[in-house]
Design a protein around this motif. Structure first.
Motif, PDB file in Angstrom:
ATOM      1  N   ARG A  92       0.820  -1.212   0.000  1.00 10.76           N
ATOM      2  CA  ARG A  92       0.000   0.000   0.000  1.00 10.76           C
ATOM      3  C   ARG A  92       0.853   1.262   0.000  1.00 10.76           C
ATOM      4  O   ARG A  92       0.504   2.252  -0.635  1.00 10.76           O
ATOM      5  CB  ARG A  92      -0.932  -0.012   1.221  1.00 10.76           C
ATOM      6  N   ASP A 102       0.591   8.753  -5.246  1.00  5.29           N
ATOM      7  CA  ASP A 102      -0.565   9.645  -5.165  1.00  5.29           C
ATOM      8  C   ASP A 102      -0.072  11.041  -4.797  1.00  5.29           C
ATOM      9  O   ASP A 102       0.519  11.226  -3.727  1.00  5.29           O
ATOM     10  CB  ASP A 102      -1.535   9.119  -4.103  1.00  5.29           C
ATOM     11  N   ARG A 153      -8.556  11.490   5.749  1.00  5.36           N
ATOM     12  CA  ARG A 153      -9.481  10.589   5.053  1.00  5.36           C
ATOM     13  C   ARG A 153      -8.782   9.871   3.902  1.00  5.36           C
ATOM     14  O   ARG A 153      -8.884   8.645   3.761  1.00  5.36           O
ATOM     15  CB  ARG A 153     -10.675  11.383   4.529  1.00  5.36           C
ATOM     16  N   VAL A 154      -8.062  10.625   3.064  1.00  9.94           N
ATOM     17  CA  VAL A 154      -7.376  10.023   1.910  1.00  9.94           C
ATOM     18  C   VAL A 154      -6.294   9.046   2.374  1.00  9.94           C
ATOM     19  O   VAL A 154      -6.108   7.972   1.798  1.00  9.94           O
ATOM     20  CB  VAL A 154      -6.774  11.128   1.017  1.00  9.94           C
ATOM     21  N   ARG A 190      -6.209   7.266   5.192  1.00 15.27           N
ATOM     22  CA  ARG A 190      -6.829   6.036   5.698  1.00 15.27           C
ATOM     23  C   ARG A 190      -7.352   5.174   4.549  1.00 15.27           C
ATOM     24  O   ARG A 190      -7.221   3.946   4.573  1.00 15.27           O
ATOM     25  CB  ARG A 190      -7.949   6.359   6.682  1.00 15.27           C
ATOM     26  N   GLU A 191      -7.936   5.802   3.541  1.00 13.39           N
ATOM     27  CA  GLU A 191      -8.451   5.047   2.395  1.00 13.39           C
ATOM     28  C   GLU A 191      -7.320   4.332   1.657  1.00 13.39           C
ATOM     29  O   GLU A 191      -7.471   3.194   1.207  1.00 13.39           O
ATOM     30  CB  GLU A 191      -9.181   5.990   1.429  1.00 13.39           C
ATOM     31  N   ALA A 192      -6.163   5.000   1.538  1.00 12.92           N
ATOM     32  CA  ALA A 192      -5.055   4.439   0.761  1.00 12.92           C
ATOM     33  C   ALA A 192      -4.246   3.414   1.547  1.00 12.92           C
ATOM     34  O   ALA A 192      -3.801   2.407   0.989  1.00 12.92           O
ATOM     35  CB  ALA A 192      -4.140   5.563   0.276  1.00 12.92           C
ATOM     36  N   GLY A 227      -5.119   2.163   4.874  1.00  9.89           N
ATOM     37  CA  GLY A 227      -5.849   1.326   5.812  1.00  9.89           C
ATOM     38  C   GLY A 227      -5.645   1.664   7.272  1.00  9.89           C
ATOM     39  O   GLY A 227      -6.069   0.910   8.147  1.00  9.89           O
TER      40      GLY A 227
END
Length: 312
Positions: free
Chosen positions: A187, A194, A230-231, A233-235, A237
């Motif tokens: 990850r 990104d 937020r971004v 955690r989404e990327a 985990g």
């Protein structure tokens, strides 16, 4: 330093050429699963590589590279299922053959890598059991394979040094190629590409001892605090501070195993204000103090060494 470079440097990958061989049929070589990562490339002719797992055979041809992760034994031979010798016996049997002695002979190179600590283990775990890479005409991997091929067909001064450096390049290019194309790449590797996360991630890795905060990382990334969290955690985990703590603990374990630094020095290296703060964080994370953990790891390593080399 980008994140892949950071992981490779921290993993302290060390390589060694353990077989540069010319072998005429019939031939076969068995390599144990204790080798953490093996690299195989054929310069002339062809061979086959397989595991104990049925259906795992791959053909080795010039212009391709196969990497095998440790865990299972693997075998290389002139044909699938060929009778295979242990490395010492294999080298002794084929030691006196030159590249021009037999046009039917296969010329190939096997390299072995060792990785240190949990950073290295994480890199290895992200790789498949084995992978074969065939380089495109414009791929730098092809250039390295060509250089390897040229180096292997003649004897030159400082050749071992050249081969070691080429193997290092081969390893980096192979891992980079695999991660780029793999849906199961780590990850952190995908997140580093990104633009919303790359700067923040790189900052944490470059200066892990800095007392980072989410607002500070968000500002570096050009996002609001909420958007960055937020971004992230989404990327990845997990929350940014959780990721940072996990990374600090990984480095701490590797430093504890190495035994080169005191607890105070490790605390400073991984971003804790004192040995007491570090010990408290380590205990929360691992359920025991760092000194106790280090002693247990040393005892385990000594037991493993005695088991592997009972006469030493």
């Amino acid at each position: 330093m980008d994140l892949l470079s950071d992981h490779l440097v921290r993993a302290r990958a060390t390589g060694a050429v353990f077989a540069r061989t010319v072998a005429e049929p019939p031939w076969g070589l068995r390599l144990g699963g204790s080798i953490q990562l093996s690299v195989h490339t054929v310069v002339r002719g062809r061979g086959y590589l397989w595991l104990d797992t049925p259906g795992s055979t791959v053909e080795l041809i010039p212009g391709s590279v196969t990497l095998v992760r440790g865990g299972e034994n693997h075998y290389i031979g002139h044909e699938p299922g060929a009778a295979c010798l242990e490395p010492e016996e294999f080298r002794a049997r084929h030691a006196h053959m030159g590249p021009a002695d037999n046009p039917r002979a296969t010329v190939f190179l096997c390299g072995a890598y060792r990785f240190s600590g949990d950073v290295g283990a994480g890199l290895l775990d992200a790789l498949p059991q084995f992978m074969t890479l065939s380089s495109a005409d414009d791929d730098p991997l092809r250039e390295v394979i060509t250089m390897l091929s040229r180096e292997l067909v003649r004897t030159e001064p400082a050749q071992q040094l050249v081969l070691d450096r080429l193997l290092d390049l081969l390893l980096v290019l192979a891992i980079r190629s695999e991660f780029r194309r793999s849906a199961t790449a780590p990850r952190w590797y995908r997140a580093a590409a990104d633009p919303r996360l790359g700067v923040g991630l790189q900052a944490m890795h470059e200066n892990v001892a800095h007392p980072w905060t989410v607002p500070e990382l968000a500002e570096l990334s050009g996002l609001s605090r909420a958007a960055f969290a937020r971004v992230f955690r989404e990327a990845l985990g997990q929350a940014p501070m959780q990721y940072l703590t996990e990374f600090r603990m990984t480095l701490a374990r590797d430093n504890l195993r190495a035994g080169d630094l005191s607890l105070a020095q490790i605390a400073d290296t991984v971003g804790y204000s004192s040995p007491f703060a570090f010990a408290a964080a380590f205990r929360r994370h691992h359920g025991e103090p760092p000194g106790t953990w280090r002693q247990r790891e040393r005892m385990t390593a000594s037991t493993r060494l005695l088991t592997t080399h009972p006469g030493s």
